[in-house]
Scaffold this motif. Structure first.
Motif, short mmCIF file in Angstrom:
data_model
loop_
_atom_site.label_atom_id
_atom_site.label_comp_id
_atom_site.label_asym_id
_atom_site.label_seq_id
_atom_site.Cartn_x
_atom_site.Cartn_y
_atom_site.Cartn_z
N LYS A 247 -0.71 -4.57 -5.37
CA LYS A 247 0.65 -5.06 -5.54
C LYS A 247 1.58 -3.85 -5.54
O LYS A 247 1.19 -2.73 -5.89
N PRO A 248 2.83 -4.03 -5.14
CA PRO A 248 3.77 -2.90 -5.19
C PRO A 248 3.97 -2.38 -6.61
O PRO A 248 3.86 -3.12 -7.58
N VAL A 249 4.25 -1.09 -6.70
CA VAL A 249 4.60 -0.49 -7.99
C VAL A 249 5.95 -1.03 -8.46
O VAL A 249 6.13 -1.35 -9.65
N GLN A 250 6.90 -1.13 -7.56
CA GLN A 250 8.22 -1.64 -7.90
C GLN A 250 8.13 -3.16 -8.07
O GLN A 250 7.60 -3.85 -7.22
N ARG A 251 8.69 -3.62 -9.18
CA ARG A 251 8.59 -5.03 -9.48
C ARG A 251 9.99 -5.66 -9.54
O ARG A 251 10.92 -5.03 -10.00
N PRO A 252 10.13 -6.89 -9.04
CA PRO A 252 9.05 -7.73 -8.51
C PRO A 252 8.62 -7.37 -7.09
O PRO A 252 7.59 -7.84 -6.63
N ARG A 253 9.42 -6.51 -6.42
CA ARG A 253 9.07 -6.07 -5.07
C ARG A 253 9.90 -4.85 -4.75
O ARG A 253 10.91 -4.57 -5.42
N PRO A 254 9.54 -4.08 -3.73
CA PRO A 254 10.42 -3.00 -3.28
C PRO A 254 11.76 -3.57 -2.83
O PRO A 254 11.83 -4.72 -2.38
N PRO A 255 12.84 -2.80 -2.95
CA PRO A 255 14.13 -3.29 -2.49
C PRO A 255 14.08 -3.73 -1.02
O PRO A 255 13.50 -3.04 -0.19
N VAL A 256 14.69 -4.87 -0.74
CA VAL A 256 14.77 -5.40 0.62
C VAL A 256 16.23 -5.36 1.06
O VAL A 256 17.10 -5.98 0.43
N THR B 95 3.96 -10.84 -5.55
CA THR B 95 4.27 -11.19 -6.94
C THR B 95 3.28 -12.14 -7.59
O THR B 95 3.36 -12.37 -8.80
N ARG B 96 2.33 -12.70 -6.83
CA ARG B 96 1.42 -13.69 -7.40
C ARG B 96 -0.04 -13.26 -7.22
O ARG B 96 -0.41 -12.77 -6.16
N PRO B 97 -0.86 -13.52 -8.26
CA PRO B 97 -2.30 -13.23 -8.10
C PRO B 97 -2.92 -14.06 -6.98
O PRO B 97 -3.75 -13.58 -6.22
N GLN B 98 -2.53 -15.34 -6.91
CA GLN B 98 -2.94 -16.20 -5.81
C GLN B 98 -1.67 -16.68 -5.11
O GLN B 98 -0.89 -17.43 -5.69
N ALA B 99 -1.47 -16.23 -3.89
CA ALA B 99 -0.24 -16.54 -3.17
C ALA B 99 -0.52 -17.56 -2.08
O ALA B 99 -1.55 -17.50 -1.40
N GLU B 100 0.41 -18.49 -1.94
CA GLU B 100 0.35 -19.41 -0.82
C GLU B 100 1.77 -19.68 -0.34
O GLU B 100 2.74 -19.51 -1.09
N PHE B 101 1.88 -20.11 0.91
CA PHE B 101 3.21 -20.39 1.47
C PHE B 101 3.05 -21.45 2.54
O PHE B 101 2.14 -21.37 3.38
N HIS B 102 3.96 -22.41 2.50
CA HIS B 102 3.91 -23.50 3.47
C HIS B 102 5.33 -23.76 3.99
O HIS B 102 6.13 -24.40 3.31
N GLY B 103 5.61 -23.22 5.14
CA GLY B 103 6.91 -23.40 5.75
C GLY B 103 6.78 -23.87 7.18
O GLY B 103 5.69 -24.15 7.69
N GLU B 104 7.92 -23.90 7.85
CA GLU B 104 7.92 -24.33 9.25
C GLU B 104 7.32 -23.26 10.16
O GLU B 104 6.65 -23.58 11.15
N SER C 249 0.83 -1.21 0.00
CA SER C 249 0.00 0.00 0.00
C SER C 249 0.86 1.26 0.00
O SER C 249 0.58 2.22 -0.74
N LEU C 250 1.91 1.27 0.82
CA LEU C 250 2.78 2.43 0.89
C LEU C 250 3.57 2.62 -0.39
O LEU C 250 3.75 3.75 -0.87
N ASP C 251 4.01 1.53 -0.99
CA ASP C 251 4.74 1.64 -2.25
C ASP C 251 3.83 2.15 -3.36
O ASP C 251 4.21 3.02 -4.14
N ALA C 252 2.60 1.63 -3.40
CA ALA C 252 1.66 2.08 -4.43
C ALA C 252 1.27 3.54 -4.23
O ALA C 252 1.25 4.34 -5.18
N ALA C 253 0.97 3.91 -2.99
CA ALA C 253 0.53 5.29 -2.72
C ALA C 253 1.64 6.30 -2.95
O ALA C 253 1.37 7.46 -3.31
N SER C 254 2.90 5.89 -2.75
CA SER C 254 4.03 6.81 -2.92
C SER C 254 4.55 6.83 -4.35
O SER C 254 5.51 7.56 -4.65
N GLY C 255 3.97 6.04 -5.23
CA GLY C 255 4.46 5.98 -6.60
C GLY C 255 5.75 5.19 -6.75
O GLY C 255 6.56 5.46 -7.63
#
Length: 282
Positions: free
Chosen positions: A169-178, A148-157, A100-106
């Motif tokens: 979704k973020p404006v920056q693709r594939p994601r904002p810098p981490v 990054t996915r229209p339908q996201a799932e995750f299965h971890g420990e 939301s913050l990435d999209a709102a800030s352009g």
């Protein structure tokens, strides 16, 4: 090399909107803010810098609220966390806040994350300090799936959810810098595994920073990866400090303000930092 500002925002400091305007007006490229949700009354974990935990840590605004105000009153300023304590945050909610913050800030948001040091704070959030690195990794991977996915799932420990929808979704693709904070045997491996750059520890001696930069570059080269960008932080830049960092190939230097300052004092500190940067550009 980009030059930004790092500080906390509290109920006793300059407000986030005034701070962001002042930072952008002086030509700085970015503003990064800190996070602590709370400080437990009884603490046995030693403060890394020694002595008592600073008063600022008790009074921090939520960083995403501060950065939303910052984004709303600026046009070019990049905004980020240094660091968000992801091991104390729900990953689905945090993914929503970041997007939301990435999209709102352009597309101006950058996510600095750290596993944290205050064990009592983590435990109050239900986090086992012993597994926080593994937890941080899974939460970042899960958030990336949401971004990054229209339908996201995750299965971890540590993180587990079935397919879900989440927008924006973020404006920056594939994601904002981490940016991954830390300094230790596993830090560089973890950066190459699930981050985009290294947020070097505040106060790290230049010789240690230099060694870390070279080790990270060497590891990336052995893995067939391009050089990994690095952020450094200085609180009291002296003659030649910024030049040395630029020559080392640092991507961004954050000039730090600590303790946080009330409005007039903060403006004066920013003026002094602007003079230092002006001297560098001559």
């Amino acid at each position: 090399m980009q030059i930004g500002i790092f500080t906390g925002v509290t109920d006793e400091s300059i407000g986030p909107a005034d701070l962001a305007r002042a930072v952008e007006d002086r030509g700085f490229e970015s503003l990064f803010v800190a996070e602590h949700t709370h400080i437990p009354v009884t603490v046995e974990t030693p403060y890394p810098a020694g002595g008592d935990i600073p008063r600022d840590y008790y009074r921090n605004f939520d960083p995403f609220i501060s950065l939303a105000f910052a984004a709303a009153v600026t046009q070019r300023l990049r905004i980020g966390t240094a660091v968000a304590l992801l091991v104390q945050r729900d990953p689905i909610i945090t993914a929503k806040e970041v997007a939301s913050l990435d999209a709102a800030s352009g597309g101006r948001f950058e996510l600095g994350v750290g596993a944290g040091w205050l064990r009592e704070e983590m435990r109050n959030h239900g986090t086992d300090p012993r597994s926080r690195l593994a937890l941080q990794r899974e939460r970042l991977l899960a958030m990336t799936a949401i971004w990054t996915r229209p339908q996201a799932e995750f299965h971890g420990e540590h993180v587990d959810f079935d397919p879900l929808y989440s927008w924006p979704k973020p404006v920056q693709r594939p994601r904002p810098p981490v940016w991954l904070g830390g300094w230790g045997p596993s830090t560089h491996e973890r950066i190459l595994d699930h981050a985009d750059g290294w947020l070097a520890p505040v106060g790290i001696p230049f010789a240690e920073l230099e060694r870390g930069v070279h080790e990270l570059r060497s590891l990336a080269d052995r893995r067939g990866r391009p050089p990994v960008p690095v952020i450094a932080t200085l609180f009291d830049p002296g003659p030649g400090d910024l030049t040395r960092l630029a020559e080392l190939g640092i991507h961004r230097t954050l000039l730090g303000i600590a303790p946080v300052l009330p409005p007039d004092a903060a403006q004066r500190r920013l003026d002094r930092f602007a003079e230092v940067v002006h001297e560098l550009g001559r």
